[in-house]
Design a protein around this motif. Structure first.
Motif, PDB file in Angstrom:
ATOM      1  N   THR A  35       0.833  -1.206   0.000  1.00 46.20           N
ATOM      2  CA  THR A  35       0.000   0.000   0.000  1.00 46.20           C
ATOM      3  C   THR A  35       0.866   1.253   0.000  1.00 46.20           C
ATOM      4  N   THR A  36       1.964   1.226   0.738  1.00 46.63           N
ATOM      5  CA  THR A  36       2.887   2.367   0.742  1.00 46.63           C
ATOM      6  C   THR A  36       3.484   2.585  -0.638  1.00 46.63           C
ATOM      7  N   LEU A  37       3.867   1.502  -1.297  1.00 46.25           N
ATOM      8  CA  LEU A  37       4.443   1.622  -2.635  1.00 46.25           C
ATOM      9  C   LEU A  37       3.427   2.206  -3.608  1.00 46.25           C
ATOM     10  N   ALA A  38       2.177   1.758  -3.513  1.00 41.89           N
ATOM     11  CA  ALA A  38       1.136   2.306  -4.386  1.00 41.89           C
ATOM     12  C   ALA A  38       1.000   3.818  -4.190  1.00 41.89           C
ATOM     13  N   ILE A  89      -3.434  -0.011  -5.272  1.00 43.37           N
ATOM     14  CA  ILE A  89      -3.346  -0.862  -4.080  1.00 43.37           C
ATOM     15  C   ILE A  89      -3.557  -2.332  -4.455  1.00 43.37           C
ATOM     16  N   LEU A  90      -4.558  -2.606  -5.271  1.00 46.03           N
ATOM     17  CA  LEU A  90      -4.814  -3.984  -5.693  1.00 46.03           C
ATOM     18  C   LEU A  90      -3.647  -4.536  -6.507  1.00 46.03           C
ATOM     19  N   LEU A  91      -3.064  -3.715  -7.393  1.00 37.76           N
ATOM     20  CA  LEU A  91      -1.937  -4.200  -8.198  1.00 37.76           C
ATOM     21  C   LEU A  91      -0.748  -4.543  -7.319  1.00 37.76           C
ATOM     22  N   MET A  92      -0.386  -3.659  -6.405  1.00 42.00           N
ATOM     23  CA  MET A  92       0.765  -3.924  -5.545  1.00 42.00           C
ATOM     24  C   MET A  92       0.509  -5.143  -4.648  1.00 42.00           C
ATOM     25  N   PRO A  99       4.073 -13.717 -10.045  1.00 46.89           N
ATOM     26  CA  PRO A  99       5.258 -13.378 -10.831  1.00 46.89           C
ATOM     27  C   PRO A  99       5.007 -12.140 -11.682  1.00 46.89           C
ATOM     28  N   ALA A 100       6.008 -11.278 -11.802  1.00 52.99           N
ATOM     29  CA  ALA A 100       5.835 -10.030 -12.549  1.00 52.99           C
ATOM     30  C   ALA A 100       5.461 -10.299 -13.999  1.00 52.99           C
ATOM     31  N   THR A 101       5.967 -11.409 -14.573  1.00 51.73           N
ATOM     32  CA  THR A 101       5.629 -11.751 -15.957  1.00 51.73           C
ATOM     33  C   THR A 101       4.129 -11.990 -16.091  1.00 51.73           C
ATOM     34  N   SER A 102       3.575 -12.824 -15.206  1.00 55.18           N
ATOM     35  CA  SER A 102       2.146 -13.117 -15.258  1.00 55.18           C
ATOM     36  C   SER A 102       1.310 -11.882 -14.940  1.00 55.18           C
ATOM     37  N   ALA A 103       1.745 -11.114 -13.927  1.00 59.54           N
ATOM     38  CA  ALA A 103       0.998  -9.915 -13.567  1.00 59.54           C
ATOM     39  C   ALA A 103       0.962  -8.932 -14.721  1.00 59.54           C
ATOM     40  N   SER A 156      -3.858 -13.788  -5.606  1.00 57.69           N
ATOM     41  CA  SER A 156      -3.045 -12.639  -5.989  1.00 57.69           C
ATOM     42  C   SER A 156      -3.356 -12.221  -7.431  1.00 57.69           C
ATOM     43  N   ALA A 157      -3.614 -13.212  -8.288  1.00 53.26           N
ATOM     44  CA  ALA A 157      -3.989 -12.892  -9.664  1.00 53.26           C
ATOM     45  C   ALA A 157      -5.337 -12.191  -9.704  1.00 53.26           C
ATOM     46  N   LEU A 158      -6.259 -12.601  -8.824  1.00 48.68           N
ATOM     47  CA  LEU A 158      -7.563 -11.938  -8.757  1.00 48.68           C
ATOM     48  C   LEU A 158      -7.416 -10.486  -8.316  1.00 48.68           C
ATOM     49  N   ALA A 159      -6.429 -10.204  -7.465  1.00 52.23           N
ATOM     50  CA  ALA A 159      -6.183  -8.816  -7.055  1.00 52.23           C
ATOM     51  C   ALA A 159      -5.726  -7.989  -8.255  1.00 52.23           C
TER      52      ALA A 159
END
Length: 355
Positions: A35-38, A89-92, A99-103, A156-159
């Motif tokens: 959340t902080t990163l977002a 927030i959801l992405l982070m 994995p960043a590739t899948s995301a 995590s993918a659903l997020a």
């Protein structure tokens, strides 16, 4: 430069900048709470664009964009909540275990949701080619979000998928603001969404990171979010939400490629199949042509323009000189046929599915 080409280049620039931000943000997760990163990413976007506004004011550069109108502020507030707070927030949160590739590839769903909302709610034209492309993108995203042939979906993918939906809502609401100054839109979005998200992060117990990491995150936000948002708003003027989203769907491929190169993530058959399906969908979107007889209703608005076929009006003494410029002007009712897209002058209704 033709408006379609200009819009495409702007949308692709937005895609490259945003796609490149995904693996770099992934590198900071763990050292910085999600959340902080977002919040830092959007705060960085606000500061970066604010610097551009300060430079423009300091050097007294002629302003060629229309200011935000009073009626724009409720739309901008909704954009800040959906795209500036909920989406990041959801992405982070999703990036923590996806994995960043899948995301990155899952972010193609943003274009699918953008198209769906633009079609069902805002009545943008969708032909069979665009619909088929959207379906292949959706199938590719489903492949990425499931573990194995019968497995359960990754939460995590659903997020990440939830972030795509939030940004799709943002994209369609931003089309309401596309005639206004994009620097002001992005600056307000960053200045408001960033602090709100950081306050939320603190209330959830996130520790603020060291200054060096905070500056790095803000720098990623300034370039990957701020620059991308400016280009995206400008592309919306030329192409409408659905088609701008289609071009923007190239962003995940940039993110996935960088994730494989920088983070040494595996290039699995699952990723390759999803990328192939999504690539087919994007190709179908980019090769669409839309041309029919249509009517323009009388319209009065203010935006950056030159005196092209749609802007043949008489100037008043206090209108700004030179071109391009921005001022309130009237469009008479006309009927004609030419290739066009749902830009700010072509938002007429169509059948549910065009041929």
């Amino acid at each position: 430069m033709p408006e379609r080409l200009l819009g495409a280049l702007l949308a692709l620039a937005a895609a490259v900048l945003f796609g490149a931000s995904i693996p770099f943000a992934k590198l900071l997760l763990g050292a910085i709470g999600a959340t902080t990163l977002a919040g830092l990413l959007y705060l960085g976007a606000g500061f970066g664009v604010g610097l551009l506004l300060a430079v423009r004011a300091s050097f007294k550069i002629r302003r060629t964009e229309a200011p935000l109108a009073t009626a724009d502020w409720p739309w901008l507030g909704a954009v800040v909540i959906a795209g500036g707070v909920i989406g990041p927030i959801l992405l982070m949160a999703g990036l923590q275990t996806t994995p960043a590739t899948s995301a990155a590839l899952l972010l193609n769903l943003e274009s699918f949701f953008t198209l769906l909302i633009a079609w069902l709610i805002f009545h943008e034209s969708i032909d069979r080619r665009i619909a088929l492309g959207a379906l292949t993108i959706l199938i590719g995203a489903v492949i990425l979000s499931w573990q194995g042939p019968i497995g359960a979906p990754r939460w995590s993918a659903l997020a990440v998928i939830g972030a795509c939906l939030a940004w799709a809502i943002d994209n369609n609401l931003t089309r309401k603001l596309a005639v206004a100054d994009p620097l002001v839109i992005v600056a307000v979005k960053g200045w408001v969404a960033g602090p709100i998200t950081l306050i939320l992060a603190a209330s959830l117990g996130d520790d603020f990171p060291p200054v060096s990491l905070a500056v790095a995150a803000s720098g990623i936000g300034a370039i990957g979010y701020g620059g991308s948002l400016i280009a995206f708003v400008l592309a919306l003027r030329q192409l409408g939400a659905a088609r701008t989203g289609a071009y923007f769907a190239t962003a995940p491929f940039m993110g996935a490629a960088l994730a494989i190169l920088l983070l040494h993530e595996p290039l699995t058959p699952q990723v390759l199949l999803a990328a192939l399906l999504m690539g087919i969908g994007i190709y179908l979107h980019l090769t669409e042509r839309h041309d029919h007889f249509h009517s323009h209703d009388p319209l009065v608005h203010a935006h950056r323009h030159t005196h092209d076929a749609h802007h043949q009006h008489v100037h008043q003494p206090d209108d700004p000189p030179g071109e391009p410029h921005a001022h309130a002007h009237a469009h008479a009712s006309i009927q004609h046929a030419h290739p066009h897209y749902p830009d700010i002058h072509h938002r007429h209704r169509h059948p549910l599915i065009d041929r």
